[in-house]
Design an enzyme around this catalytic site. Structure first.
Site, mmCIF file in Angstrom:
data_model
loop_
_atom_site.group_PDB
_atom_site.id
_atom_site.type_symbol
_atom_site.label_atom_id
_atom_site.label_comp_id
_atom_site.label_asym_id
_atom_site.label_seq_id
_atom_site.Cartn_x
_atom_site.Cartn_y
_atom_site.Cartn_z
ATOM 1 N N ASP A 84 77.645 -5.650 47.608
ATOM 2 C CA ASP A 84 78.879 -4.903 47.390
ATOM 3 C C ASP A 84 80.047 -5.847 47.627
ATOM 4 O OD1 ASP A 84 80.289 -2.311 46.959
ATOM 5 O OD2 ASP A 84 81.016 -2.738 48.982
ATOM 6 N N TYR B 258 71.818 -3.755 48.489
ATOM 7 C CA TYR B 258 72.547 -4.286 47.349
ATOM 8 C C TYR B 258 73.679 -5.211 47.773
ATOM 9 C CZ TYR B 258 75.727 -0.316 48.430
ATOM 10 O OH TYR B 258 76.549 0.586 49.041
ATOM 11 N N GLU C 65 76.247 3.722 55.640
ATOM 12 C CA GLU C 65 76.269 2.553 54.751
ATOM 13 C C GLU C 65 76.890 1.401 55.555
ATOM 14 O OE1 GLU C 65 79.016 3.640 51.709
ATOM 15 O OE2 GLU C 65 78.277 5.679 51.648
#
Length: 527
Positions: A120, A118, A10
């Site tokens: 974050d 996305y 990630e």
């Protein structure tokens, strides 16, 4: 039997918005800019598919449990009680006190290659799909970079006033703010977490000597970078605890988040937050590959007496600031070892474990490649780290910046060197300094281009990606372990995917080929 390791990365990317004169405007927050970036990519992709809606498949937060702590109920771990409290005298602290929060209101979508893209906090983040080998992780990490480049192009075509979104693959803004590059490794639930944590710690502290991204100056939370130094790691300055649940405050060397995104009775996810984001593909391969093999060796019960550092947190900083790789680190038994000594010892234990089938945890071919590259990089670091300028990020950056520094008679604290440090990580090909240094590649451009669109074939990510590519209009939401379909019935239909090594291309390609629509797919799956 050695458990197949499923792994992924990630990456939170740095983001700024520049005005036409090159200044950074203050009128747009990083959160807004990140939302524009992700939305622009999704909308562009949908237009190319001819879709009529303006939104993509959303992320399903149904199973998000970031506050679960792996130490709770782990009888071998002395730091917590089964009730989830840390014994600490007056006012025990519940592990949920500092639990990460899920921000479900921000832009959050899933892509046809099985990844999650996305916003974050104040950064765009891309999570690779589940992969079975380090090479797959490298390919999908590189695909993530390419997705961010395409998102930049899409967003910049929409911004008014010739403003420009710029993305950096680094871990620090130089102003006291750090953002992460996390790794995930799925392991057997049966291995006590305390055993994993003890064994993993010396590797996580010392592996930065070959996967650190390099950094000018020292920094801390809320304290801008300063100091006449160059260090090995982007992230070392920001770690404050040996073990803990947090990911953004009081960051720990070993993170205890217990959120397997799979059958929790069989699997645990080992969530690593201490790594740097790498530009070098070889460094990424080594970061993931060595960690996967070492965790597999621990998981198999082949590490009975791990090296124990006397002070892991201070050792992280010591290693990061020692370009000679000769600084001794104090061990719990009173002796000392250098970071290079510790890496050699871990390598030798993994090499010995190969005869017990450990390499099969990531595939024998991949395991042999990692083992060979691991040996070679340690041998070269021992001989002369500067020989790794085409392989190791911190060496590549150091050689470039040090040559410039000496040519112009600058101190490491000179702002021009800090600017070059940032430019090393610039994702714009025409601006990236890393792109000019001839770093070795693991993947071809064609492989990366395919990975932008297509999922890996060896995990459940293939089912997720193929569902989106073939029946995207019927996929309402997705997450790591399920998909929710709208097939025109009164209720939505959830398809669980609790085993990460099922739903591969070999398992379900024929099924997809034989289905005319999502309703038939769901019916044949019995969901």
């Amino acid at each position: 039997m050695v458990l197949p390791i499923v792994c992924g990365i990630e990456t939170e990317y740095g983001i700024i918005v520049r005005s036409p004169d090159g200044a950074e405007p203050t009128s747009m927050s990083p959160m807004t800019a990140s939302s524009i970036l992700v939305s622009a990519y999704v909308d562009t992709g949908l237009r190319q598919r001819g879709a009529s809606t303006a939104s993509g498949t959303s992320w399903d937060f149904h199973d998000e449990t970031p506050s679960n702590d792996a130490r709770v109920g782990d009888a071998e771990h002395p730091g917590t009680t089964p009730s989830g409290a840390r014994p600490g005298g007056a006012g025990d602290i519940s592990v949920s006190t500092f639990a990460p929060e899920v921000e479900a209101h921000l832009v959050n979508t899933v892509l046809s290659n099985g990844s999650r893209f996305y916003v974050d906090h104040a950064h765009p983040e891309l999570s690779t799909p589940e992969c079975r080998t380090p090479r797959e992780v490298v390919r999908y990490d590189a695909a993530g970079d390419e997705i961010l480049r395409r998102a930049m192009t899409a967003a910049n075509s929409q911004l008014p006033g010739r403003r420009e979104v710029v993305i950096y693959k680094n871990n620090s803004d130089g102003k006291g703010q750090s953002y992460g590059c996390h790794e995930n490794y799925l392991l057997a639930r049966s291995t006590p977490f305390a055993h994993l944590a003890a064994g993993a710690t010396p590797h996580l502290v010392t592996r930065q000597i070959f996967c650190g991204a390099g950094k000018v100056g020292r920094e801390a939370d809320g304290v801008p970078a300063s100091g006449d130094v160059f260090q090995i790691s982007q992230r070392a300055d920001f770690f404050e605890e040996a073990i803990g649940l947090e990911t953004t405050l009081k960051r720990p060397v070993v993170n205890t988040r217990d959120e397997p995104h799979a059958d929790a009775s069989r699997y645990r996810r080992f969530h690593v937050i201490i790594g740097d984001a790498n530009i070098s593909e070889v460094a990424t391969l080594l970061k993931v590959g060595t960690t996967a093999l070492w965790l597999a060796t621990i998981d198999a019960g082949l590490v009975t007496d791990p090296i124990r550092l006397a002070a892991p947190v201070s050792a992280v900083r010591t290693v990061s600031r020692d370009l000679t790789l000769r600084e001794p680190l104090e061990l719990a038994n009173g002796s000392t070892m250098t970071a290079l000594d510790i890496q050699w010892e871990i390598f030798r234990q993994v090499d010995a474990a190969a005869s017990h089938g450990i390499l099969e945890s990531i595939g024998a071919e991949a395991g042999n490649e990692v083992l060979q590259r691991w040996h070679d990089v340690l041998a070269t670091l021992e001989r002369d780290p500067m020989e790794l300028a085409d392989t190791v990020d911190w060496v590549a950056k150091y050689r470039l910046l040090d040559a410039y520094r000496q040519r112009h008679g600058l101190a490491w604290s000179n702002p021009r060197l800090a600017a070059m440090d940032l430019q090393y990580h610039d994702l714009r090909p025409e601006r990236s300094l890393a792109a000019r240094l001839g770093l070795q590649r693991i993947c071809s451009d064609d492989e990366v281009a395919r990975a932008v669109i297509e999922p890996p074939e060896s995990t459940r990510a293939w089912f997720r990606g193929r569902s989106l590519a073939q029946f995207g209009d019927a996929v309402v939401s997705a997450n790591w372990d399920s998909l929710v379909f709208d097939v025109g019935e009164s209720a939505l239909r959830r398809v669980p995917m609790m085993d990460p090594v099922k739903g591969t291309r070999a398992h379900v390609e024929a099924l997809f080929d034989g289905c005319e629509d999502a309703a038939e797919l769901v019916r044949r799956l019995g969901a």
